[in-house]
Design a protein around this motif. Structure first.
Motif, PDB file in Angstrom:
ATOM      1  N   THR A  43      59.535  66.182  72.310  1.00  0.00           N
ATOM      2  CA  THR A  43      59.139  65.634  73.608  1.00  0.00           C
ATOM      3  C   THR A  43      58.177  64.479  73.367  1.00  0.00           C
ATOM      4  N   THR A  44      58.456  63.335  73.992  1.00  0.00           N
ATOM      5  CA  THR A  44      57.548  62.198  73.866  1.00  0.00           C
ATOM      6  C   THR A  44      56.764  61.956  75.149  1.00  0.00           C
ATOM      7  N   SER A  45      57.210  62.572  76.253  1.00  0.00           N
ATOM      8  CA  SER A  45      56.484  62.497  77.515  1.00  0.00           C
ATOM      9  C   SER A  45      56.872  63.694  78.367  1.00  0.00           C
ATOM     10  N   ASN A  46      55.858  64.422  78.842  1.00  0.00           N
ATOM     11  CA  ASN A  46      56.170  65.510  79.769  1.00  0.00           C
ATOM     12  C   ASN A  46      55.471  65.246  81.099  1.00  0.00           C
ATOM     13  N   ASN A  47      55.935  65.934  82.118  1.00  0.00           N
ATOM     14  CA  ASN A  47      55.412  65.738  83.453  1.00  0.00           C
ATOM     15  C   ASN A  47      54.464  66.887  83.777  1.00  0.00           C
ATOM     16  N   PRO A  48      53.170  66.619  83.879  1.00  0.00           N
ATOM     17  CA  PRO A  48      52.195  67.698  84.110  1.00  0.00           C
ATOM     18  C   PRO A  48      52.239  68.277  85.526  1.00  0.00           C
ATOM     19  N   THR A  49      52.861  67.567  86.450  1.00  0.00           N
ATOM     20  CA  THR A  49      52.976  68.079  87.818  1.00  0.00           C
ATOM     21  C   THR A  49      54.128  69.066  87.938  1.00  0.00           C
ATOM     22  N   PHE A  50      55.273  68.724  87.329  1.00  0.00           N
ATOM     23  CA  PHE A  50      56.484  69.542  87.472  1.00  0.00           C
ATOM     24  C   PHE A  50      56.807  70.359  86.221  1.00  0.00           C
ATOM     25  N   PHE A  51      55.974  70.227  85.166  1.00  0.00           N
ATOM     26  CA  PHE A  51      56.167  70.970  83.920  1.00  0.00           C
ATOM     27  C   PHE A  51      57.576  70.784  83.361  1.00  0.00           C
ATOM     28  N   THR A  52      57.954  69.523  83.222  1.00  0.00           N
ATOM     29  CA  THR A  52      59.269  69.165  82.707  1.00  0.00           C
ATOM     30  C   THR A  52      59.135  68.106  81.618  1.00  0.00           C
ATOM     31  N   VAL A  53      60.197  67.965  80.848  1.00  0.00           N
ATOM     32  CA  VAL A  53      60.276  66.903  79.850  1.00  0.00           C
ATOM     33  C   VAL A  53      60.768  65.648  80.554  1.00  0.00           C
ATOM     34  N   ASP A  54      60.038  64.554  80.396  1.00  0.00           N
ATOM     35  CA  ASP A  54      60.452  63.281  80.996  1.00  0.00           C
ATOM     36  C   ASP A  54      61.042  62.315  79.974  1.00  0.00           C
ATOM     37  N   ALA A  55      60.706  62.477  78.701  1.00  0.00           N
ATOM     38  CA  ALA A  55      61.240  61.614  77.644  1.00  0.00           C
ATOM     39  C   ALA A  55      61.253  62.401  76.342  1.00  0.00           C
ATOM     40  N   TYR A  56      62.211  62.063  75.473  1.00  0.00           N
ATOM     41  CA  TYR A  56      62.329  62.798  74.213  1.00  0.00           C
ATOM     42  C   TYR A  56      63.085  61.988  73.172  1.00  0.00           C
ATOM     43  N   THR A  57      62.996  62.459  71.934  1.00  0.00           N
ATOM     44  CA  THR A  57      63.887  62.005  70.867  1.00  0.00           C
ATOM     45  C   THR A  57      64.563  63.242  70.307  1.00  0.00           C
ATOM     46  N   VAL A  58      65.750  63.043  69.786  1.00  0.00           N
ATOM     47  CA  VAL A  58      66.486  64.142  69.163  1.00  0.00           C
ATOM     48  C   VAL A  58      67.282  63.564  68.001  1.00  0.00           C
ATOM     49  N   THR A  59      67.272  64.279  66.882  1.00  0.00           N
ATOM     50  CA  THR A  59      67.981  63.798  65.699  1.00  0.00           C
ATOM     51  C   THR A  59      69.276  64.580  65.506  1.00  0.00           C
ATOM     52  N   HIS A  60      70.202  63.945  64.795  1.00  0.00           N
ATOM     53  CA  HIS A  60      71.486  64.553  64.436  1.00  0.00           C
ATOM     54  C   HIS A  60      71.608  64.408  62.923  1.00  0.00           C
ATOM     55  N   SER A  61      71.416  65.525  62.208  1.00  0.00           N
ATOM     56  CA  SER A  61      71.304  65.464  60.750  1.00  0.00           C
ATOM     57  C   SER A  61      72.565  64.944  60.065  1.00  0.00           C
ATOM     58  N   ALA A  62      73.732  65.291  60.565  1.00  0.00           N
ATOM     59  CA  ALA A  62      74.975  64.896  59.894  1.00  0.00           C
ATOM     60  C   ALA A  62      75.202  63.387  59.930  1.00  0.00           C
ATOM     61  N   SER A  63      74.774  62.734  60.991  1.00  0.00           N
ATOM     62  CA  SER A  63      74.992  61.293  61.114  1.00  0.00           C
ATOM     63  C   SER A  63      73.759  60.472  60.746  1.00  0.00           C
ATOM     64  N   GLY A  64      72.593  61.129  60.692  1.00  0.00           N
ATOM     65  CA  GLY A  64      71.346  60.407  60.442  1.00  0.00           C
ATOM     66  C   GLY A  64      70.858  59.626  61.654  1.00  0.00           C
ATOM     67  N   LYS A  65      71.432  59.886  62.816  1.00  0.00           N
ATOM     68  CA  LYS A  65      71.079  59.164  64.041  1.00  0.00           C
ATOM     69  C   LYS A  65      69.913  59.829  64.769  1.00  0.00           C
ATOM     70  N   THR A  66      69.132  58.999  65.445  1.00  0.00           N
ATOM     71  CA  THR A  66      68.089  59.468  66.354  1.00  0.00           C
ATOM     72  C   THR A  66      68.409  58.937  67.736  1.00  0.00           C
ATOM     73  N   LEU A  67      68.429  59.821  68.707  1.00  0.00           N
ATOM     74  CA  LEU A  67      68.697  59.442  70.087  1.00  0.00           C
ATOM     75  C   LEU A  67      67.387  59.497  70.856  1.00  0.00           C
ATOM     76  N   THR A  68      67.164  58.502  71.706  1.00  0.00           N
ATOM     77  CA  THR A  68      65.922  58.422  72.464  1.00  0.00           C
ATOM     78  C   THR A  68      66.217  58.331  73.954  1.00  0.00           C
ATOM     79  N   GLN A  69      65.665  59.263  74.699  1.00  0.00           N
ATOM     80  CA  GLN A  69      65.686  59.197  76.154  1.00  0.00           C
ATOM     81  C   GLN A  69      64.317  58.704  76.580  1.00  0.00           C
ATOM     82  N   SER A  70      64.252  57.470  77.063  1.00  0.00           N
ATOM     83  CA  SER A  70      62.986  56.952  77.580  1.00  0.00           C
ATOM     84  C   SER A  70      62.633  57.692  78.861  1.00  0.00           C
ATOM     85  N   ALA A  71      61.394  57.566  79.285  1.00  0.00           N
ATOM     86  CA  ALA A  71      60.887  58.343  80.422  1.00  0.00           C
ATOM     87  C   ALA A  71      61.679  58.103  81.700  1.00  0.00           C
ATOM     88  N   VAL A  72      62.018  59.205  82.341  1.00  0.00           N
ATOM     89  CA  VAL A  72      62.668  59.156  83.645  1.00  0.00           C
ATOM     90  C   VAL A  72      61.611  58.936  84.725  1.00  0.00           C
TER      91      VAL A  72
END
Length: 90
Positions: A43-72
């Protein structure tokens, strides 16, 4: 990349272990993708009002890729009103 983005957007991974904050929001996790690859969710940003994830990164080991969801953007009810496209690197 399209398949990984689709999986990331829909949360199609399985948490195999997770660390949560005091509000039970996931801050980091080890995951397994639908193709069996492992990865790390952070999690790179969470929402303290709604207790949710607003932004994140996630890796995929087989491809070496990192996916980034910027803040909603959320409205006063916590509903997502704007969601940037997920980016992939490298």
């Amino acid at each position: 990349n399209t398949l990984l983005i689709g999986w990331a957007a829909s949360g199609s991974w399985t948490l195999t272990s997770a660390t949560r904050d005091t509000n039970s929001v996931v801050t980091s996790a080890t995951i397994r993708w639908p193709d069996g690859a492992t990865g790390t969710f952070t999690t790179t940003s969470n929402n303290p009002t709604f207790f949710t994830v607003d932004a994140y990164t996630v890796t995929h080991s087989a491809s070496g890729k990192t996916l980034t969801q910027s803040a909603v953007t959320r409205n006063s009810n916590g509903d997502i009103t704007a969601q940037p496209d997920i980016s992939v690197s490298p």
